[in-house]
Enzyme design. Structure first.
Site, mmCIF file in Angstrom:
data_model
loop_
_atom_site.group_PDB
_atom_site.id
_atom_site.type_symbol
_atom_site.label_atom_id
_atom_site.label_comp_id
_atom_site.label_asym_id
_atom_site.label_seq_id
_atom_site.Cartn_x
_atom_site.Cartn_y
_atom_site.Cartn_z
ATOM 1 N N TYR A 126 0.866 -1.178 0.000
ATOM 2 C CA TYR A 126 0.000 0.000 0.000
ATOM 3 C C TYR A 126 0.903 1.228 0.000
ATOM 4 C CZ TYR A 126 -4.226 2.586 1.451
ATOM 5 O OH TYR A 126 -5.289 3.445 1.533
ATOM 6 N N ARG A 179 -6.132 10.310 -10.893
ATOM 7 C CA ARG A 179 -5.540 10.986 -9.715
ATOM 8 C C ARG A 179 -5.052 9.894 -8.772
ATOM 9 N NH1 ARG A 179 -5.751 10.152 -4.974
ATOM 10 N NH2 ARG A 179 -7.705 10.889 -4.122
ATOM 11 N N LYS A 197 -5.863 -1.945 -2.727
ATOM 12 C CA LYS A 197 -7.016 -1.685 -1.846
ATOM 13 C C LYS A 197 -7.745 -2.995 -1.552
ATOM 14 C CE LYS A 197 -7.105 2.938 -1.516
ATOM 15 N NZ LYS A 197 -7.275 3.765 -0.314
ATOM 16 N N GLU A 269 -12.238 4.844 -6.722
ATOM 17 C CA GLU A 269 -10.942 5.143 -6.116
ATOM 18 C C GLU A 269 -10.062 5.936 -7.069
ATOM 19 O OE1 GLU A 269 -10.206 3.700 -2.834
ATOM 20 O OE2 GLU A 269 -8.709 5.290 -2.963
ATOM 21 N N ASP A 270 -9.526 7.017 -6.578
ATOM 22 C CA ASP A 270 -8.524 7.796 -7.298
ATOM 23 C C ASP A 270 -8.960 8.247 -8.693
ATOM 24 O OD1 ASP A 270 -7.235 7.402 -4.938
ATOM 25 O OD2 ASP A 270 -5.377 6.604 -5.790
ATOM 26 N N ASP A 292 -14.109 6.211 -1.832
ATOM 27 C CA ASP A 292 -13.174 6.103 -0.718
ATOM 28 C C ASP A 292 -12.469 7.425 -0.433
ATOM 29 O OD1 ASP A 292 -11.683 4.710 1.196
ATOM 30 O OD2 ASP A 292 -10.067 4.348 -0.235
ATOM 31 N N ASP A 293 -12.106 8.142 -1.482
ATOM 32 C CA ASP A 293 -11.337 9.377 -1.302
ATOM 33 C C ASP A 293 -12.192 10.474 -0.676
ATOM 34 O OD1 ASP A 293 -8.862 8.444 -2.577
ATOM 35 O OD2 ASP A 293 -10.186 8.233 -4.305
ATOM 36 N N ASN A 434 -0.621 11.608 0.091
ATOM 37 C CA ASN A 434 0.171 10.407 -0.204
ATOM 38 C C ASN A 434 0.805 10.525 -1.575
ATOM 39 O OD1 ASN A 434 -0.668 8.956 2.158
ATOM 40 N ND2 ASN A 434 -2.658 8.655 1.194
ATOM 41 N N ASN A 478 -5.243 7.293 7.519
ATOM 42 C CA ASN A 478 -5.439 6.748 6.172
ATOM 43 C C ASN A 478 -6.760 5.999 6.113
ATOM 44 O OD1 ASN A 478 -5.171 4.845 3.824
ATOM 45 N ND2 ASN A 478 -3.260 5.972 3.646
HETATM 46 N N1 NDP Z 1 -4.730 9.856 3.882
HETATM 47 C C1 NDP Z 1 -5.740 9.416 3.166
HETATM 48 O O1 NDP Z 1 -6.455 8.474 3.561
HETATM 49 C C2 NDP Z 1 -6.054 10.060 1.876
HETATM 50 C C3 NDP Z 1 -5.191 10.928 1.301
HETATM 51 N N2 NDP Z 1 -5.495 11.525 0.110
HETATM 52 C C4 NDP Z 1 -4.487 12.377 -0.484
HETATM 53 O O2 NDP Z 1 -4.959 13.691 -0.553
HETATM 54 C C5 NDP Z 1 -4.381 14.338 -1.681
HETATM 55 C C6 NDP Z 1 -5.465 15.062 -2.431
HETATM 56 O O3 NDP Z 1 -6.426 14.156 -2.905
HETATM 57 P P1 NDP Z 1 -7.806 14.690 -3.497
HETATM 58 O O4 NDP Z 1 -8.502 15.550 -2.531
HETATM 59 O O5 NDP Z 1 -8.533 13.534 -4.020
HETATM 60 O O6 NDP Z 1 -7.274 15.574 -4.725
HETATM 61 P P2 NDP Z 1 -8.004 16.693 -5.506
HETATM 62 O O7 NDP Z 1 -7.280 16.859 -6.772
HETATM 63 O O8 NDP Z 1 -9.466 16.447 -5.535
HETATM 64 O O9 NDP Z 1 -7.772 18.023 -4.601
HETATM 65 C C7 NDP Z 1 -6.547 18.637 -4.446
HETATM 66 C C8 NDP Z 1 -6.789 20.008 -3.861
HETATM 67 O O10 NDP Z 1 -5.541 20.571 -3.502
HETATM 68 C C9 NDP Z 1 -5.451 21.861 -4.037
HETATM 69 N N3 NDP Z 1 -4.059 22.188 -4.309
HETATM 70 C C10 NDP Z 1 -3.232 21.637 -5.209
HETATM 71 N N4 NDP Z 1 -2.027 22.212 -5.139
HETATM 72 C C11 NDP Z 1 -2.107 23.155 -4.187
HETATM 73 C C12 NDP Z 1 -1.191 24.102 -3.663
HETATM 74 N N5 NDP Z 1 0.069 24.172 -4.104
HETATM 75 N N6 NDP Z 1 -1.621 24.926 -2.697
HETATM 76 C C13 NDP Z 1 -2.887 24.864 -2.245
HETATM 77 N N7 NDP Z 1 -3.787 23.975 -2.703
HETATM 78 C C14 NDP Z 1 -3.396 23.146 -3.659
HETATM 79 C C15 NDP Z 1 -6.280 21.844 -5.288
HETATM 80 O O11 NDP Z 1 -6.615 23.168 -5.616
HETATM 81 P P3 NDP Z 1 -7.465 23.585 -6.913
HETATM 82 O O12 NDP Z 1 -8.844 23.060 -6.628
HETATM 83 O O13 NDP Z 1 -7.412 25.065 -6.901
HETATM 84 O O14 NDP Z 1 -6.821 22.931 -8.073
HETATM 85 C C16 NDP Z 1 -7.444 20.985 -4.817
HETATM 86 O O15 NDP Z 1 -8.380 21.776 -4.150
HETATM 87 C C17 NDP Z 1 -3.644 13.248 -2.459
HETATM 88 O O16 NDP Z 1 -2.275 13.341 -2.189
HETATM 89 C C18 NDP Z 1 -4.170 11.964 -1.898
HETATM 90 O O17 NDP Z 1 -3.187 10.957 -1.900
HETATM 91 C C19 NDP Z 1 -6.676 11.309 -0.536
HETATM 92 C C20 NDP Z 1 -7.567 10.434 -0.009
HETATM 93 C C21 NDP Z 1 -7.301 9.706 1.210
HETATM 94 C C1 PYR Z 2 -5.272 6.742 0.621
HETATM 95 C C2 PYR Z 2 -5.928 7.132 -0.600
HETATM 96 O O1 PYR Z 2 -7.003 6.640 -0.918
HETATM 97 C C3 PYR Z 2 -5.314 8.105 -1.452
HETATM 98 O O2 PYR Z 2 -4.282 8.652 -1.099
HETATM 99 O O3 PYR Z 2 -5.855 8.346 -2.525
HETATM 100 MG MG MG Z 3 -7.472 6.960 -2.944
#
Ligand code: NDP
Ligand code: PYR
Ligand code: MG
Length: 578
Positions: A126, A179, A197, A269-270, A292-293, A434, A478
């Site tokens: 993972y 993504r 997953k 997912e993603d 999941d996200d 991540n 996570n």
């Molecule tokens: N720990 C966990 O369980 C999980 C972790 N994650 C992690 O979260 C991260 C984001 O995932 P997700 O929400 O799906 O992604 P998205 O693409 O949906 O969202 C990313 C967000 O971050 C913003 N962003 C990007 N770059 C910057 C920056 N330099 N400064 C400020 N804001 C910024 C984007 O802005 P804008 O909208 O303006 O483009 C957007 O709003 C990934 O790394 C993923 O691995 C996700 C799910 C679960």
């Molecule tokens: C953990 C997870 O689902 C992600 O980083 O997208």
């Molecule tokens: Mg994910």
């Protein structure tokens, strides 16, 4: 499948594709595949292969004489040897490849290893290693895993689903690879994510492997490097969008329901957020879907925050939240926290949302930006003057909880973290992005810059940190804590839809599993070593909520849902063959 009854279930629970769980561990079972596997074929059937653990009697009965060296070993010894070998590899990707080879060679041993060594092997199968594996997937590709559905299969998706050898599927994890973690568009190579997953669905949640189906939908990629890469395994074209994309997804979702019925759980997912929110909104009414996200992450973070209240005092509604990142994870978490606050305080969600602020790539989300915002950001556009940077937003909003969900590493700078520590006795800092390379800050930075006062957790694991003579153990925020147990709860109750209250139920169950001993170490999540017990509690709470909401179809409701969940969980111990 011979005389195996497809409908047979463990006490009405998880379906038993091989008919194994109706026998006790001492009873003999037949190694059914399409026919009885024997000899060379048996050794190459990962569902039944035991390698050197085949007994003398089994070697005679199943034409294995001469195909194996004389030694007979236990599963424990095989496990010991494999762990020894894995630890010899210095490069994480080599460990990942060894684990994937094992999964394709001897499934039960793979799961035994993963369950018994979960804290050591989670970072291998993972995050973070799965991220690197996806980046290099074409290069390391050996055995195909999961099901690939590309634009070439348009009009034939039902046939493609029928090519998958298992017929009784309970959980599908599907990605379109746009993504992948915080690594961007990896196209078809995102397959590592559904595979990983679902390995956790089985190891952490006890859903049997034969009931899990990883799927990658390949509509092309906009990743120029991959399009030019000789070893790329996907379609060499830019991503299909609009109607063409929607039609393929519609065909897929229809075929899934047609082939597996309405009780198969489809976990998105993603996907990139421009598709993720729409797909969830569109299919949550007609299918059993879960993102999941958006939803799993929300549930795990709410649990961590609720647990953190034991360390920082105050109610949820007395805290102020600031997110860096306003996408799937950020807005999904924000909405679930606002929902829980609203339930606790009996005030409208429009009010509780005001305790939560988000920053995106353009700065703080404020009302003057409302017109140009994507729909999922609009509820967070509160009255405030424009603020450009995270540091200025921290100074202006003075959050008690700072959450990173931007996918961009090192964005919680020293100034940002020090500002958090300047007005919070114990700042709660969650760096969710991540893999490790994208983490908003490291555990060491969080503890050092707050002089050991931070309550810190991260999406990918960090080792314990020594600061000022004290050892700090960071937690892992996570969604892996949630989706396996959540999925098990959905499956065992026969839920027909996912309701937000089921996410709250999962979150509550997780927070309840944090012990006094964990709190003493500053942990807001229990260790993964107890994850099967944790998953059983999550499953039970989720199932209970599904029954309460009238969404459960498996009747009558088992009295003791925790015991029932545990009894439904797959165990990877070898079975004896007649
Ligand atoms: N720990 C966990 O369980 C999980 C972790 N994650 C992690 O979260 C991260 C984001 O995932 P997700 O929400 O799906 O992604 P998205 O693409 O949906 O969202 C990313 C967000 O971050 C913003 N962003 C990007 N770059 C910057 C920056 N330099 N400064 C400020 N804001 C910024 C984007 O802005 P804008 O909208 O303006 O483009 C957007 O709003 C990934 O790394 C993923 O691995 C996700 C799910 C679960
Ligand atoms: C953990 C997870 O689902 C992600 O980083 O997208
Ligand atoms: Mg994910």
């Amino acid at each position: 499948m011979g005389d195996v009854d497809h409908q047979a279930t463990v006490g009405g629970g998880v379906e038993d594709a091989y008919g194994e769980d109706r026998a006790t561990e001492e009873q003999l079972v037949t190694p059914w595949t399409i026919s009885v596997a024997s000899g060379y074929t048996l050794l190459r059937d990962p569902h039944h292969n035991k390698g050197l653990a085949f007994t003398e009697k089994e070697r005679d009965a199943h034409y294995l004489r001469g195909l194996l060296p004389p030694a007979i070993v236990t599963q424990e010894l095989q496990e010991k040897k494999l762990m020894h070998n894995l630890r010899q590899y210095q490069v994480p990707l080599q460990r990942y490849m060894a684990m994937m080879d094992l999964q394709e060679r001897n499934e039960r041993l793979f799961y035994k290893l993963l369950i018994d060594n979960v804290e050591e092997l989670l970072p291998v199968v993972y995050t973070p290693t799965v991220g690197e594996a996806c980046q290099k997937y074409g290069c390391i590709f050996r055995h195909p895993q999961g099901l690939y559905i590309s634009l070439k299969e348009k009009g034939k998706i039902l046939e493609v689903l029928k090519n998958w050898p298992q017929k009784s599927i309970q959980v599908i994890v599907v990605t379109d690879g746009e993504r992948i973690l915080g690594l961007g568009d990896l196209g078809c190579q995102g397959m590592g994510i559904p595979v990983g997953k679902l390995a956790l669905y089985t190891a952490l949640g006890g859903v049997r492997p034969s009931a899990c189906l990883p799927i990658t939908i390949d509509v092309g990629t906009n990743n120029e490097a991959l399009l030019k890469d000789d070893f790329y395994i996907g379609l060499r074209q830019r991503r299909a969008t609009g109607q063409e994309y929607a039609d393929l997804l519609q065909e897929f979702m229809t075929a899934v329901k047609q082939n597996y019925g309405e009780k198969v759980l489809v976990q998105f997912e993603d996907f990139a957020n421009h598709n993720a929110f729409e797909l969830l909104a569109k299919y949550r009414k007609t299918h059993l879907v879960f993102n999941d996200d958006i939803q799993g992450t929300a549930s795990v973070v709410l649990a961590g925050v609720v647990a953190a209240l034991k360390l920082v005092s105050g109610t949820l509604a007395e805290h102020t939240f600031l997110f860096l990142g306003a996408g799937e994870a950020g807005t999904g978490i924000a909405e679930l926290i606002a929902l829980e606050m609203s339930k606790q305080t009996k005030s409208p969600i429009e009010e509780t949302r005001k305790k939560i602020w988000l920053v995106d790539s353009k700065g703080l989300i404020v009302s003057s930006r409302k017109e140009s915002l994507q729909h999922f950001k609009k509820p967070w556009a509160h009255e405030h003057e424009p603020v450009k940077t995270l540091l200025d937003a921290v100074k202006a909003i003075k959050p008690t909880v700072l959450i990173g969900s931007s996918g961009v590493g090192q964005t919680f700078t020293k100034d940002v973290v020090e500002a958090m520590a300047s007005f919070n006795e114990k700042p709660v800092i969650l760096a969710l992005s991540n893999p490790t390379s994208q983490s908003e800050c490291t555990a060491e930075q969080a503890y050092t810059w707050t002089k050991g006062r931070a309550i810190f957790a991260s999406g990918s694991p960090f080792d314990p940190v020594e600061y000022d003579g004290k050892i700090f153990v960071p937690g892992q925020a996570n969604n892996a804590y949630i989706f396996p147990g959540f999925g098990l709860g959905v499956v065992i109750s026969g839920a027909i839809h996912v309701h937000d209250d089921m996410l709250l139920a999962a979150s509550e169950a997780l927070a309840q599993q944090v012990t006094a001993e964990n709190y003493e170490k500053g942990l807001i999540y229990p260790p993964f070593s107890n994850i099967r017990k944790i998953s059983a509690h999550i499953a039970a709470n989720v199932a209970a909520k599904a029954y309460e909401l009238g969404l459960a179809s498996r009747l009558p409701r088992p009295e003791n849902l925790v015991k029932y969940a545990e009894s439904c969980m797959y165990t990877p111990i070898y079975r004896n063959y007649r």
